[in-house]
Design a protein around this motif. Sequence first.
Motif, PDB file in Angstrom:
ATOM      1  N   LEU A   1      10.920   2.446   7.465  1.00  0.00           N
ATOM      2  CA  LEU A   1      10.991   1.697   5.700  1.00  0.00           C
ATOM      3  C   LEU A   1       9.848   0.260   6.437  1.00  0.00           C
ATOM      4  CD1 LEU A   1      12.247   3.569   4.140  1.00  0.00           C
ATOM      5  CD2 LEU A   1      12.309   0.814   3.530  1.00  0.00           C
ATOM      6  N   LEU A   2      10.215  -0.442   7.624  1.00  0.00           N
ATOM      7  CA  LEU A   2       9.786  -1.280   8.747  1.00  0.00           C
ATOM      8  C   LEU A   2       8.876  -1.256   8.702  1.00  0.00           C
ATOM      9  CD1 LEU A   2      12.368  -3.950  10.072  1.00  0.00           C
ATOM     10  CD2 LEU A   2       9.677  -3.096  10.585  1.00  0.00           C
ATOM     11  N   GLY A   3       8.514  -0.818   9.876  1.00  0.00           N
ATOM     12  CA  GLY A   3       7.642  -0.014  10.700  1.00  0.00           C
ATOM     13  C   GLY A   3       5.934   0.479   9.676  1.00  0.00           C
ATOM     14  N   ILE A   4       6.016   1.481   8.644  1.00  0.00           N
ATOM     15  CA  ILE A   4       4.516   1.573   8.054  1.00  0.00           C
ATOM     16  C   ILE A   4       4.678   0.010   6.740  1.00  0.00           C
ATOM     17  CG2 ILE A   4       4.053   3.477   5.847  1.00  0.00           C
ATOM     18  CD1 ILE A   4       6.296   5.315   7.113  1.00  0.00           C
ATOM     19  N   ALA A   5       5.168   0.309   6.722  1.00  0.00           N
ATOM     20  CA  ALA A   5       5.247  -1.926   5.901  1.00  0.00           C
ATOM     21  C   ALA A   5       4.743  -2.361   6.405  1.00  0.00           C
ATOM     22  CB  ALA A   5       6.784  -1.991   4.687  1.00  0.00           C
ATOM     23  N   TRP A   6       5.545  -2.807   7.640  1.00  0.00           N
ATOM     24  CA  TRP A   6       4.613  -4.110   8.268  1.00  0.00           C
ATOM     25  C   TRP A   6       2.950  -3.503   8.678  1.00  0.00           C
ATOM     26  CZ3 TRP A   6       7.315  -7.460  11.220  1.00  0.00           C
ATOM     27  CH2 TRP A   6       6.594  -8.493  11.994  1.00  0.00           C
ATOM     28  N   TYR A   7       2.546  -1.981   9.028  1.00  0.00           N
ATOM     29  CA  TYR A   7       1.098  -2.015   9.179  1.00  0.00           C
ATOM     30  C   TYR A   7       0.479  -1.906   8.278  1.00  0.00           C
ATOM     31  CZ  TYR A   7      -2.510   1.715   8.988  1.00  0.00           C
ATOM     32  OH  TYR A   7      -3.847   2.442   8.972  1.00  0.00           O
ATOM     33  N   HIS A   8       1.228  -2.037   6.791  1.00  0.00           N
ATOM     34  CA  HIS A   8       0.039  -2.263   5.365  1.00  0.00           C
ATOM     35  C   HIS A   8      -0.250  -3.176   5.260  1.00  0.00           C
ATOM     36  CE1 HIS A   8      -0.795   1.986   4.200  1.00  0.00           C
ATOM     37  NE2 HIS A   8       0.243   2.534   4.703  1.00  0.00           N
ATOM     38  N   LEU A   9       0.720  -4.205   5.662  1.00  0.00           N
ATOM     39  CA  LEU A   9       0.698  -5.453   5.082  1.00  0.00           C
ATOM     40  C   LEU A   9      -0.420  -6.580   5.819  1.00  0.00           C
ATOM     41  CD1 LEU A   9       4.414  -6.683   3.826  1.00  0.00           C
ATOM     42  CD2 LEU A   9       2.346  -7.202   2.413  1.00  0.00           C
ATOM     43  N   TRP A  10      -0.172  -5.407   7.275  1.00  0.00           N
ATOM     44  CA  TRP A  10      -1.019  -6.565   8.301  1.00  0.00           C
ATOM     45  C   TRP A  10      -2.601  -5.495   7.709  1.00  0.00           C
ATOM     46  CZ3 TRP A  10      -4.476  -3.547  11.544  1.00  0.00           C
ATOM     47  CH2 TRP A  10      -4.766  -4.003  12.372  1.00  0.00           C
ATOM     48  N   ARG A  11      -2.384  -4.616   7.727  1.00  0.00           N
ATOM     49  CA  ARG A  11      -4.270  -4.251   6.976  1.00  0.00           C
ATOM     50  C   ARG A  11      -4.626  -4.757   6.027  1.00  0.00           C
ATOM     51  NH1 ARG A  11      -4.496   1.969   6.010  1.00  0.00           N
ATOM     52  NH2 ARG A  11      -6.183   0.566   4.846  1.00  0.00           N
ATOM     53  N   ARG A  12      -3.383  -5.227   5.276  1.00  0.00           N
ATOM     54  CA  ARG A  12      -4.408  -6.518   4.143  1.00  0.00           C
ATOM     55  C   ARG A  12      -4.579  -7.556   4.031  1.00  0.00           C
ATOM     56  NH1 ARG A  12      -2.989  -5.109  -1.442  1.00  0.00           N
ATOM     57  NH2 ARG A  12      -2.748  -7.337  -2.008  1.00  0.00           N
ATOM     58  N   ARG A  13      -3.908  -8.306   5.752  1.00  0.00           N
ATOM     59  CA  ARG A  13      -4.410  -9.385   6.214  1.00  0.00           C
ATOM     60  C   ARG A  13      -5.835  -9.403   6.654  1.00  0.00           C
ATOM     61  NH1 ARG A  13      -0.946 -13.850   8.456  1.00  0.00           N
ATOM     62  NH2 ARG A  13      -3.195 -14.706   8.404  1.00  0.00           N
ATOM     63  N   THR A  14      -6.037  -8.573   7.484  1.00  0.00           N
ATOM     64  CA  THR A  14      -7.460  -7.569   8.727  1.00  0.00           C
ATOM     65  C   THR A  14      -8.449  -7.835   8.136  1.00  0.00           C
ATOM     66  OG1 THR A  14      -6.616  -5.403   8.611  1.00  0.00           O
ATOM     67  CG2 THR A  14      -5.796  -7.087  10.665  1.00  0.00           C
ATOM     68  N   ASP A  15      -8.166  -6.991   6.275  1.00  0.00           N
ATOM     69  CA  ASP A  15      -9.285  -5.752   5.198  1.00  0.00           C
ATOM     70  C   ASP A  15      -9.474  -7.682   4.982  1.00  0.00           C
ATOM     71  OD1 ASP A  15      -9.177  -3.891   6.731  1.00  0.00           O
ATOM     72  OD2 ASP A  15      -8.061  -2.980   4.566  1.00  0.00           O
ATOM     73  N   GLY A  16      -8.824  -8.859   4.979  1.00  0.00           N
ATOM     74  CA  GLY A  16      -9.241 -10.302   4.540  1.00  0.00           C
ATOM     75  C   GLY A  16      -9.082 -10.276   2.989  1.00  0.00           C
ATOM     76  N   ILE A  17      -7.411  -9.092   2.011  1.00  0.00           N
ATOM     77  CA  ILE A  17      -7.315  -9.081   1.086  1.00  0.00           C
ATOM     78  C   ILE A  17      -6.072 -10.235   0.533  1.00  0.00           C
ATOM     79  CG2 ILE A  17      -5.891  -8.145  -0.833  1.00  0.00           C
ATOM     80  CD1 ILE A  17      -6.777  -5.139   0.623  1.00  0.00           C
ATOM     81  N   ASP A  18      -5.029 -10.074   1.939  1.00  0.00           N
ATOM     82  CA  ASP A  18      -4.431 -11.418   1.617  1.00  0.00           C
ATOM     83  C   ASP A  18      -4.834 -12.568   2.861  1.00  0.00           C
ATOM     84  OD1 ASP A  18      -3.048  -9.604  -0.523  1.00  0.00           O
ATOM     85  OD2 ASP A  18      -1.027  -8.848   1.401  1.00  0.00           O
ATOM     86  N   THR A  19      -4.578 -13.839   2.445  1.00  0.00           N
ATOM     87  CA  THR A  19      -4.678 -14.973   3.334  1.00  0.00           C
ATOM     88  C   THR A  19      -3.259 -15.686   3.106  1.00  0.00           C
ATOM     89  OG1 THR A  19      -5.569 -16.294   1.215  1.00  0.00           O
ATOM     90  CG2 THR A  19      -7.058 -15.090   3.243  1.00  0.00           C
ATOM     91  N   VAL A  20      -3.597 -16.650   4.005  1.00  0.00           N
ATOM     92  CA  VAL A  20      -1.990 -17.521   3.767  1.00  0.00           C
ATOM     93  C   VAL A  20      -3.012 -18.793   3.929  1.00  0.00           C
ATOM     94  CG1 VAL A  20      -0.403 -16.212   5.771  1.00  0.00           C
ATOM     95  CG2 VAL A  20      -1.985 -18.078   6.892  1.00  0.00           C
ATOM     96  N   ASP A  21      -2.017 -19.593   3.522  1.00  0.00           N
ATOM     97  CA  ASP A  21      -2.049 -21.286   2.670  1.00  0.00           C
ATOM     98  C   ASP A  21      -2.393 -22.679   3.852  1.00  0.00           C
ATOM     99  OD1 ASP A  21       0.244 -21.879   2.921  1.00  0.00           O
ATOM    100  OD2 ASP A  21       0.485 -22.145   0.441  1.00  0.00           O
ATOM    101  N   GLU A  22      -2.066 -23.428   3.841  1.00  0.00           N
ATOM    102  CA  GLU A  22      -1.899 -24.132   4.867  1.00  0.00           C
ATOM    103  C   GLU A  22      -0.463 -24.150   5.331  1.00  0.00           C
ATOM    104  OE1 GLU A  22      -1.985 -27.050   1.225  1.00  0.00           O
ATOM    105  OE2 GLU A  22      -2.751 -25.000   2.252  1.00  0.00           O
ATOM    106  N   ASN A  23       0.432 -24.052   4.979  1.00  0.00           N
ATOM    107  CA  ASN A  23       1.967 -23.866   5.160  1.00  0.00           C
ATOM    108  C   ASN A  23       2.165 -23.402   5.480  1.00  0.00           C
ATOM    109  OD1 ASN A  23       2.983 -26.951   3.956  1.00  0.00           O
ATOM    110  ND2 ASN A  23       2.136 -26.048   1.603  1.00  0.00           N
TER     111      ASN A  23
END
Length: 525
Positions: free
Chosen positions: A196-218
Amino acid sequence: MDPLEIARWQFGITTVYHFMMVPLTIGLGLVVAFMQTLWYRSGKAEYLRMTKFWGKLFLINFIMGVATGIVQEFQFGMAWSEYSRFVGDVFGAPLAMEALLAFFVESTFLGLWIFGWKQLRKGLHLACLWIAVIGSVISAYFIIVANSWMQHPVGVTLQDGRGRMVDAWAVFTNNTAIVAFSHTIMGALAVAGGFLLGIAWYHLWRRRTDGIDTVDENGRVVVGEAAGVPGRDKTDHKVWLRSLRIGAVIAAISFAGTSITGDLQGKLMFVQQPMKMAAAEAACHDGTQFSVLSVGDLGSKDCSNIVAVIEVPGLLSFLAKGDFTTDVKGVNTLVPEYQAKYGTNLPNDPKLGDRAGKAIQYVPVMEVTYWGFRMMIGFGGLAALAAVVALWLTRRGTVPASRWLMRLAVFGILAPFGANAAGWIFTEMGRQPFVVAPNPDVTGADPVFMYTAAAVSPGVSGGEILTSLILLSAVYAALMVVEVKLLTTYIRGGVASAMPELAHPGKDEDSGPSSDDTDVLAFAY
């Protein structure tokens, strides 16, 4: 072309291969049932998506495990007929119960779960999955009972050269089986957690690299959506974040569980198979020291060239007896004891072929036992450490954008698999030269044990077993390609690959796995 050595290689290769499927099936089954329970109680869409995605991967692995497990039973009769004759009266009960009760229950209710998404009420559908998963756990217990009897035979007497069961309760409540079963279940959960950890990490990483999720200043996640892409919405983020954190918690807890149950196993091993304990530590002489690092010549059959480089005083005594002062017998002390109890040479039996009358090598292959034991602990520890680090790094709602961290998380899926495989290889190789190890608590003229050299089928040639080894290895390699291809296809496809209904925005996710209400096979496809 020695039939015994080739038969052992064949059984080792096919068994380790099969066991790659077993812990994932058991562990992931329990996790999927837990996820569906969360959906049943809360009605939240993310838990339904988690159930269907991880359930799809569970099914792929389950059917591959069934296919590869069938070979095991054929090997007993074809390559190990003398072994089958010796253990048949004992193994008949647990293996029959495994097949008739656990496996049939498991398969039947899993079928109802696969095809019952729209046909059964939610509560009944969930119950089917729990019954199937519990069936797989029961199935594992019966198999462990049989294997543990080989490690520590109880409830039997020797009659006409065969083990005869006289106390079924003793066989089914063997202390070796109870501890090994709990250790195996903890190991299975560790595999599921890392998966679960490895596969879920991959998909969260994809959402970030695809620009779907971003992070704020904090550094906190700002969850987004990919318009027009099925399944890439805010609920999708919840699916992967909760899957990752559930997996990490399971991985960390299961490592603690394997440590506790492994400690209990070590203390039993000290009593029941002291040579295995000594070989696991490359302990040539009596003492209390745990070897952190020992070196010696590869293939050595004795302790003459083994040198302890780093040792921890008292730790081996703690692993064996729970104190820091009790001396643990070393190889040099145990070999004469084994020779006095069980003889110095194999019987002059024609069935043993060229091995008849030869000296018995009571010391197992120490490179395998020593490093197998350490690989088991090392891989398990790495998986647990990764789980703790993952919980810390995802505390703000997503994973770092680092590609190498993503790759490390994905490759980390293999660590608990490696720990499980190393543990079983150590367990089985450390029992040599016995296929059924003697019970040291039993005294009398006819102790129940069997040498591996006496277990192989006498009428089978090395060429015949080599042929089956090559063919089975080829088939298993092809099955591995199929499994990896199927798993990677659905993993990369994400939740949408397991839920085609997400491509139809107007369709309720709860209504079923397919837009075609007549297609009850859609989820299985």
